[in-house]
Design a protein around this motif. Structure first.
Motif, PDB file in Angstrom:
ATOM      1  N   LYS A  52      -7.440  -2.036   4.314  1.00  0.00           N
ATOM      2  CA  LYS A  52      -8.383  -2.358   3.107  1.00  0.00           C
ATOM      3  C   LYS A  52      -9.151  -0.899   2.985  1.00  0.00           C
ATOM      4  CE  LYS A  52     -11.547  -5.058   0.729  1.00  0.00           C
ATOM      5  NZ  LYS A  52     -12.553  -6.290   0.883  1.00  0.00           N
ATOM      6  N   GLY A  53      -9.732  -0.256   3.877  1.00  0.00           N
ATOM      7  CA  GLY A  53     -10.240   1.057   3.703  1.00  0.00           C
ATOM      8  C   GLY A  53      -9.041   1.853   3.336  1.00  0.00           C
ATOM      9  N   LEU A  54      -8.169   1.859   3.938  1.00  0.00           N
ATOM     10  CA  LEU A  54      -6.986   2.946   3.552  1.00  0.00           C
ATOM     11  C   LEU A  54      -6.565   2.953   1.772  1.00  0.00           C
ATOM     12  CD1 LEU A  54      -4.894   2.829   6.566  1.00  0.00           C
ATOM     13  CD2 LEU A  54      -6.274   4.779   5.775  1.00  0.00           C
ATOM     14  N   ILE A  55      -6.663   1.674   1.592  1.00  0.00           N
ATOM     15  CA  ILE A  55      -6.346   1.543   0.065  1.00  0.00           C
ATOM     16  C   ILE A  55      -7.223   1.947  -0.763  1.00  0.00           C
ATOM     17  CG2 ILE A  55      -5.731  -0.174  -1.630  1.00  0.00           C
ATOM     18  CD1 ILE A  55      -4.890  -2.240   0.758  1.00  0.00           C
ATOM     19  N   TYR A  56      -8.593   1.752  -0.573  1.00  0.00           N
ATOM     20  CA  TYR A  56      -9.681   2.430  -1.134  1.00  0.00           C
ATOM     21  C   TYR A  56      -9.552   3.990  -1.137  1.00  0.00           C
ATOM     22  CZ  TYR A  56     -11.763  -2.060  -2.329  1.00  0.00           C
ATOM     23  OH  TYR A  56     -12.140  -3.403  -2.831  1.00  0.00           O
ATOM     24  N   LEU A  57      -9.406   4.558  -0.022  1.00  0.00           N
ATOM     25  CA  LEU A  57      -9.167   6.011   0.258  1.00  0.00           C
ATOM     26  C   LEU A  57      -8.282   6.432  -0.578  1.00  0.00           C
ATOM     27  CD1 LEU A  57     -11.164   8.018   2.087  1.00  0.00           C
ATOM     28  CD2 LEU A  57      -9.478   7.722   3.793  1.00  0.00           C
ATOM     29  N   ASP A  58      -7.324   5.949  -0.476  1.00  0.00           N
ATOM     30  CA  ASP A  58      -6.193   6.603  -1.433  1.00  0.00           C
ATOM     31  C   ASP A  58      -6.197   6.645  -2.769  1.00  0.00           C
ATOM     32  OD1 ASP A  58      -3.549   7.529  -0.659  1.00  0.00           O
ATOM     33  OD2 ASP A  58      -2.526   6.143  -1.779  1.00  0.00           O
ATOM     34  N   GLN A  59      -7.341   5.693  -3.407  1.00  0.00           N
ATOM     35  CA  GLN A  59      -7.575   5.726  -4.720  1.00  0.00           C
ATOM     36  C   GLN A  59      -8.968   6.653  -4.801  1.00  0.00           C
ATOM     37  OE1 GLN A  59      -6.579   1.601  -6.565  1.00  0.00           O
ATOM     38  NE2 GLN A  59      -7.151   1.150  -4.476  1.00  0.00           N
ATOM     39  N   ASN A  60      -9.170   7.079  -3.730  1.00  0.00           N
ATOM     40  CA  ASN A  60     -10.553   8.194  -3.899  1.00  0.00           C
ATOM     41  C   ASN A  60     -11.643   7.229  -4.126  1.00  0.00           C
ATOM     42  OD1 ASN A  60     -11.536  10.462  -3.359  1.00  0.00           O
ATOM     43  ND2 ASN A  60     -11.870  10.994  -5.539  1.00  0.00           N
ATOM     44  N   PHE A 116       0.859  -1.292  -0.215  1.00  0.00           N
ATOM     45  CA  PHE A 116      -0.042   0.055   0.062  1.00  0.00           C
ATOM     46  C   PHE A 116       0.735   1.236  -0.159  1.00  0.00           C
ATOM     47  CE2 PHE A 116      -1.670   3.146   3.157  1.00  0.00           C
ATOM     48  CZ  PHE A 116      -2.442   4.042   2.300  1.00  0.00           C
ATOM     49  N   SER A 117       1.899   1.246   0.856  1.00  0.00           N
ATOM     50  CA  SER A 117       2.713   2.383   0.934  1.00  0.00           C
ATOM     51  C   SER A 117       3.671   2.762  -0.623  1.00  0.00           C
ATOM     52  CB  SER A 117       3.766   2.433   2.143  1.00  0.00           C
ATOM     53  OG  SER A 117       3.153   1.790   3.147  1.00  0.00           O
ATOM     54  N   LEU A 118       3.750   1.504  -1.188  1.00  0.00           N
ATOM     55  CA  LEU A 118       4.430   1.850  -2.362  1.00  0.00           C
ATOM     56  C   LEU A 118       3.372   1.962  -3.544  1.00  0.00           C
ATOM     57  CD1 LEU A 118       7.052  -1.103  -1.880  1.00  0.00           C
ATOM     58  CD2 LEU A 118       7.704   1.513  -2.178  1.00  0.00           C
ATOM     59  N   LYS A 119       2.008   2.093  -3.157  1.00  0.00           N
ATOM     60  CA  LYS A 119       1.060   2.480  -4.091  1.00  0.00           C
ATOM     61  C   LYS A 119       0.844   1.163  -5.176  1.00  0.00           C
ATOM     62  CE  LYS A 119       1.212   7.291  -3.848  1.00  0.00           C
ATOM     63  NZ  LYS A 119       0.169   7.274  -2.787  1.00  0.00           N
ATOM     64  N   ARG A 120       1.316  -0.174  -4.548  1.00  0.00           N
ATOM     65  CA  ARG A 120       0.939  -1.198  -5.400  1.00  0.00           C
ATOM     66  C   ARG A 120      -0.446  -1.870  -5.036  1.00  0.00           C
ATOM     67  NH1 ARG A 120       7.238  -3.795  -4.845  1.00  0.00           N
ATOM     68  NH2 ARG A 120       6.058  -5.709  -5.457  1.00  0.00           N
ATOM     69  N   TYR A 121      -1.400  -1.104  -5.475  1.00  0.00           N
ATOM     70  CA  TYR A 121      -2.748  -1.345  -4.844  1.00  0.00           C
ATOM     71  C   TYR A 121      -3.279  -2.812  -5.067  1.00  0.00           C
ATOM     72  CZ  TYR A 121      -2.739   3.741  -4.312  1.00  0.00           C
ATOM     73  OH  TYR A 121      -2.298   4.987  -3.914  1.00  0.00           O
ATOM     74  N   ALA A 122      -3.133  -3.137  -6.352  1.00  0.00           N
ATOM     75  CA  ALA A 122      -3.651  -4.531  -6.592  1.00  0.00           C
ATOM     76  C   ALA A 122      -3.106  -5.687  -5.709  1.00  0.00           C
ATOM     77  CB  ALA A 122      -3.518  -4.719  -8.120  1.00  0.00           C
ATOM     78  N   GLU A 123      -1.705  -5.433  -5.554  1.00  0.00           N
ATOM     79  CA  GLU A 123      -1.266  -6.555  -4.586  1.00  0.00           C
ATOM     80  C   GLU A 123      -1.537  -6.320  -3.256  1.00  0.00           C
ATOM     81  OE1 GLU A 123       3.112  -6.942  -5.125  1.00  0.00           O
ATOM     82  OE2 GLU A 123       2.919  -5.648  -7.097  1.00  0.00           O
ATOM     83  N   ALA A 124      -1.642  -5.179  -3.030  1.00  0.00           N
ATOM     84  CA  ALA A 124      -1.992  -4.868  -1.341  1.00  0.00           C
ATOM     85  C   ALA A 124      -3.502  -5.565  -1.185  1.00  0.00           C
ATOM     86  CB  ALA A 124      -2.072  -3.331  -0.947  1.00  0.00           C
ATOM     87  N   LEU A 125      -4.320  -5.152  -1.983  1.00  0.00           N
ATOM     88  CA  LEU A 125      -5.755  -5.720  -1.874  1.00  0.00           C
ATOM     89  C   LEU A 125      -5.867  -7.021  -1.837  1.00  0.00           C
ATOM     90  CD1 LEU A 125      -8.091  -3.351  -3.869  1.00  0.00           C
ATOM     91  CD2 LEU A 125      -8.152  -3.709  -1.534  1.00  0.00           C
ATOM     92  N   ASN A 126      -4.937  -7.743  -2.761  1.00  0.00           N
ATOM     93  CA  ASN A 126      -4.880  -9.336  -2.562  1.00  0.00           C
ATOM     94  C   ASN A 126      -4.565  -9.731  -1.147  1.00  0.00           C
ATOM     95  OD1 ASN A 126      -4.842 -11.776  -4.068  1.00  0.00           O
ATOM     96  ND2 ASN A 126      -2.798 -11.920  -3.601  1.00  0.00           N
ATOM     97  N   GLN A 154     -14.323   8.982   9.247  1.00  0.00           N
ATOM     98  CA  GLN A 154     -14.729  10.456   9.225  1.00  0.00           C
ATOM     99  C   GLN A 154     -14.082  10.725   7.986  1.00  0.00           C
ATOM    100  OE1 GLN A 154     -13.371  12.096  12.771  1.00  0.00           O
ATOM    101  NE2 GLN A 154     -15.163  11.649  14.128  1.00  0.00           N
ATOM    102  N   LYS A 155     -12.928  10.523   7.461  1.00  0.00           N
ATOM    103  CA  LYS A 155     -12.333  11.154   6.434  1.00  0.00           C
ATOM    104  C   LYS A 155     -12.881  10.302   5.159  1.00  0.00           C
ATOM    105  CE  LYS A 155      -7.681  10.884   8.510  1.00  0.00           C
ATOM    106  NZ  LYS A 155      -6.380  10.380   8.348  1.00  0.00           N
ATOM    107  N   SER A 156     -13.553   9.167   5.075  1.00  0.00           N
ATOM    108  CA  SER A 156     -14.255   8.872   3.833  1.00  0.00           C
ATOM    109  C   SER A 156     -15.664   9.527   3.773  1.00  0.00           C
ATOM    110  CB  SER A 156     -14.542   7.202   4.332  1.00  0.00           C
ATOM    111  OG  SER A 156     -15.384   6.692   5.163  1.00  0.00           O
ATOM    112  N   ASN A 157     -16.341  10.135   4.564  1.00  0.00           N
ATOM    113  CA  ASN A 157     -17.487  10.871   4.528  1.00  0.00           C
ATOM    114  C   ASN A 157     -17.544  11.917   3.436  1.00  0.00           C
ATOM    115  OD1 ASN A 157     -18.677   8.919   6.226  1.00  0.00           O
ATOM    116  ND2 ASN A 157     -18.212   9.925   8.099  1.00  0.00           N
TER     117      ASN A 157
END
Length: 236
Positions: A198-206, A151-161, A233-236
């Protein structure tokens, strides 16, 4: 300072391990009795240094033992642990990586290399060691750390898996600590921690709808999870 440490680390990595090579090429061969006597003396000195908390002397004795016994990884393992426990992350990482060149399934060395490199900010170098650790041991903490670094490296697909695997495999009694102050840590179930990530990964992708669902599910498992509350709160 961190950049300087990483440059020195990369230079040392590229040069490879010289301990065994120097010992094999340069040292005169000792008679077995002499070698054993020196080993016993250095081991006793090492133990005494540890007892009196003189880590500098302990390290010196380990270097002597390593050079004299390049085939015995125990001394490198002990040196890596000393560096690691005293917060010398660059040195700890280098020793661990040298051990792994000889035995890539050394769990202790994988742990030290992964954590020390992460602490140095070298996430891209730490990640393969966490991934190897997870494959070797099936440990869910190393899987969580892998997901976090992905996630920190923005490798979102791998992070979600990785996160989805963790949500599926997390055991009910597994906990992970989240700092809530300089002195306090909140213990959270691994599954809730994975859902928060998981929420952070999605939030980082808006993707706020998906992020909100993940944070809400995390809070359904751990209603007092402070980070998940803040993230919701950040996701609202």
């Amino acid at each position: 300072m961190i950049k300087r440490v990483l440059v020195l680390l990369l230079l040392a990595i590229s040069s490879g391990s010289v301990v065994a090579q120097t010992a094999n090429d340069s040292l005169p061969r000792l008679e077995s009795k002499t070698k054993n006597a020196l080993n016993v003396a250095d081991q006793l000195a090492y133990q005494a240094a540890l007892r009196y908390n003189d880590l500098d002397v302990a390290k010196i004795k380990l270097f002597d033992l390593m050079v004299r016994n390049p085939e015995d990884l125990r001394y490198m393992e002990a040196l890596g642990s000393l560096y690691f426990e005293s917060g010398q992350n660059a040195s700890a990482a280098l020793v661990a990586m040298d051990i792994l060149k000889v035995n890539d399934k050394n769990v202790g060395a994988l742990e030290i290399a992964a954590y020390a490199l992460e602490q140095l900010g070298a996430f891209d170098r730490a990640l393969p060691y966490y991934e190897s650790l997870n494959l070797l041991t099936g440990d869910n903490f190393s899987l969580y750390k892998s997901a976090y670094l992905q996630f920190s490296l923005k490798r979102y697909a791998e992070a979600l898996n990785s996160v989805n695997m963790l949500v599926k495999n997390a055991k009910a009694d597994e906990k992970i600590g989240f700092p809530i102050s300089e002195t306090e840590t909140q213990q959270i179930s691994m599954k809730a921690a994975a859902l928060n990530l998981k929420g952070l990964i999605y939030l980082d992708q808006n993707a706020k709808t998906e992020a909100k669902a993940a944070f809400t599910e995390a809070l359904s498992l751990e209603s007092n999870f402070l980070q998940a509350k803040e993230n919701l709160q950040k996701s609202n």
